[in-house]
Motif scaffolding. Structure first.
Motif, mmCIF file in Angstrom:
data_model
loop_
_atom_site.group_PDB
_atom_site.id
_atom_site.type_symbol
_atom_site.label_atom_id
_atom_site.label_comp_id
_atom_site.label_asym_id
_atom_site.label_seq_id
_atom_site.Cartn_x
_atom_site.Cartn_y
_atom_site.Cartn_z
ATOM 1 N N VAL A 87 0.855 -1.192 0.000
ATOM 2 C CA VAL A 87 0.000 0.000 0.000
ATOM 3 C C VAL A 87 0.887 1.236 0.000
ATOM 4 O O VAL A 87 2.034 1.205 0.473
ATOM 5 N N LYS A 89 1.472 5.402 0.960
ATOM 6 C CA LYS A 89 1.096 6.370 1.984
ATOM 7 C C LYS A 89 -0.094 7.198 1.511
ATOM 8 O O LYS A 89 -0.118 7.681 0.379
ATOM 9 N N VAL A 93 -7.459 2.205 2.967
ATOM 10 C CA VAL A 93 -7.366 0.769 3.235
ATOM 11 C C VAL A 93 -8.639 0.235 3.906
ATOM 12 O O VAL A 93 -8.858 -0.978 3.953
ATOM 13 N N LYS A 105 -6.871 5.799 6.075
ATOM 14 C CA LYS A 105 -5.787 5.809 5.109
ATOM 15 C C LYS A 105 -4.491 5.278 5.737
ATOM 16 O O LYS A 105 -4.281 5.402 6.947
ATOM 17 N N SER A 106 -3.637 4.723 4.893
ATOM 18 C CA SER A 106 -2.346 4.204 5.361
ATOM 19 C C SER A 106 -1.419 5.359 5.720
ATOM 20 O O SER A 106 -1.237 6.287 4.923
ATOM 21 N N SER A 109 4.022 4.094 3.377
ATOM 22 C CA SER A 109 4.115 3.125 2.291
ATOM 23 C C SER A 109 4.720 1.847 2.870
ATOM 24 O O SER A 109 5.784 1.880 3.516
ATOM 25 N N ILE A 112 0.610 -4.732 4.252
ATOM 26 C CA ILE A 112 -0.367 -5.101 5.277
ATOM 27 C C ILE A 112 0.159 -6.342 6.000
ATOM 28 O O ILE A 112 0.383 -7.396 5.388
ATOM 29 N N ILE A 132 -0.163 -2.218 9.492
ATOM 30 C CA ILE A 132 0.664 -1.914 8.324
ATOM 31 C C ILE A 132 2.091 -1.641 8.795
ATOM 32 O O ILE A 132 2.312 -1.008 9.848
#
Length: 290
Positions: A87, A89, A93, A105-106, A109, A112, A132
């Motif tokens: 994923v 940044k 998610v 949101k993540s 970067s 998971i 994450i």
């Protein structure tokens, strides 16, 4: 007169032959029945680099791991991501439906690592949804016995093995200041200190991999190295059985340090000397060995 001398000579020769045969038989008997040399393992004193190693199992962990929680009481929409998926940044998610959709949101970067809630359904505020982390940024955690930790310092090199791939190098970053109690596999209480090792992980290494860490706490070049298995106590001193012309010769030695299979030798032996490994009570000074 001549006959008498001839008979005496024959008698003397007979006695000499009998004596010679007797001596020969004694020698044969001694050879057959003499004590046989004791079979032993033999090692050598060598010159090289001595390394004092603290060896312990460790676990990899992501340096920065983020757990994402539900920000409200609402209905979690089905998670479309999967464990191991990359994923970016700021990428969405998860979605929690409230009076309007709340997107999660993540923060980085990465990948998971785990999903706690995958299916759609009601969810409470603060409930964990997923984790994450960046698996390219790993470290190793080792729980070291307190008596071993006193020899370890930040910056000590570490050899990482036993993870399923090729060995690679790491470096001690931190020895935590407080110890804790841990129960060993034998049920014994042990005091241990958490030690953190920095690594550049190989491509196939991930979070929570078990590894074998060999921390090199002390190193010295061009010294005499003795197999530790040769050592035994002689009062307050260390001693070995040196092999000299096939016989065990008890010899006192001085040791600066010991670590696993090898010890740092300072006095008592020279390079190339042979010593008996794993000496038993059968071995005595002067005992024939091979």
């Amino acid at each position: 007169m001549q006959l008498k001398e001839t008979l005496l000579n024959l008698y003397s020769n007979k006695i000499a032959r009998i004596s010679a045969v007797g001596v020969l038989l004694l020698l044969i008997g001694w050879w057959i029945f003499r004590p046989k040399p004791l079979q032993v393992d033999i090692g050598k004193v060598e010159k090289g680099t001595y390394r004092q190693i603290v060896e312990e199992e460790g676990i990899t962990r992501v340096k920065e791991k983020f757990t994402l929680f539900s920000p409200v009481n609402g209905v979690l929409q089905r998670i479309e991501k999967h464990v191991g998926e990359k994923v970016d940044k700021g990428e969405t998610v998860a979605v929690v439906r409230w009076d309007y959709d709340r997107t999660i949101k993540s923060p980085i970067s990465g990948s998971i690592l785990s999903i706690q809630r995958e299916s759609e359904g009601p969810i409470s505020i603060g409930a964990p949804i997923l984790e994450i982390g960046n698996t390219s940024s790993l470290e190793i955690v080792c729980d070291i016995l307190t008596q071993d930790s006193t020899h370890i310092h930040p910056g000590n090199p570490v050899l990482i093995e036993g993870w399923g791939g090729e060995p690679f190098q790491g470096k001690v970053r931190l020895i935590e200041p407080a110890a804790f109690t841990k129960i060993s596999s034998l049920g014994v209480e042990e005091q241990r200190v958490r030690t953190i090792i920095d690594i550049t992980p190989p491509p196939k290494m991930g979070d929570s991999f078990r590894v074998q860490a060999k921390i090199i706490s002390f190193s010295k070049d061009n010294v005499l190295i003795l197999p530790t298995a040769a050592l035994f106590r002689e009062g307050e001193n260390w001693a070995v059985f040196k092999v000299v012309k096939g016989k065990a010769q008890k010899t006192n030695v001085k040791i600066e340090a010991r670590s696993g299979k090898f010890s740092l030798l300072t006095e008592g032996l020279q390079e190339g000397d042979e010593v008996v490994l794993y000496p038993t009570e059968e071995i005595r000074n002067g005992k024939r060995v091979k």
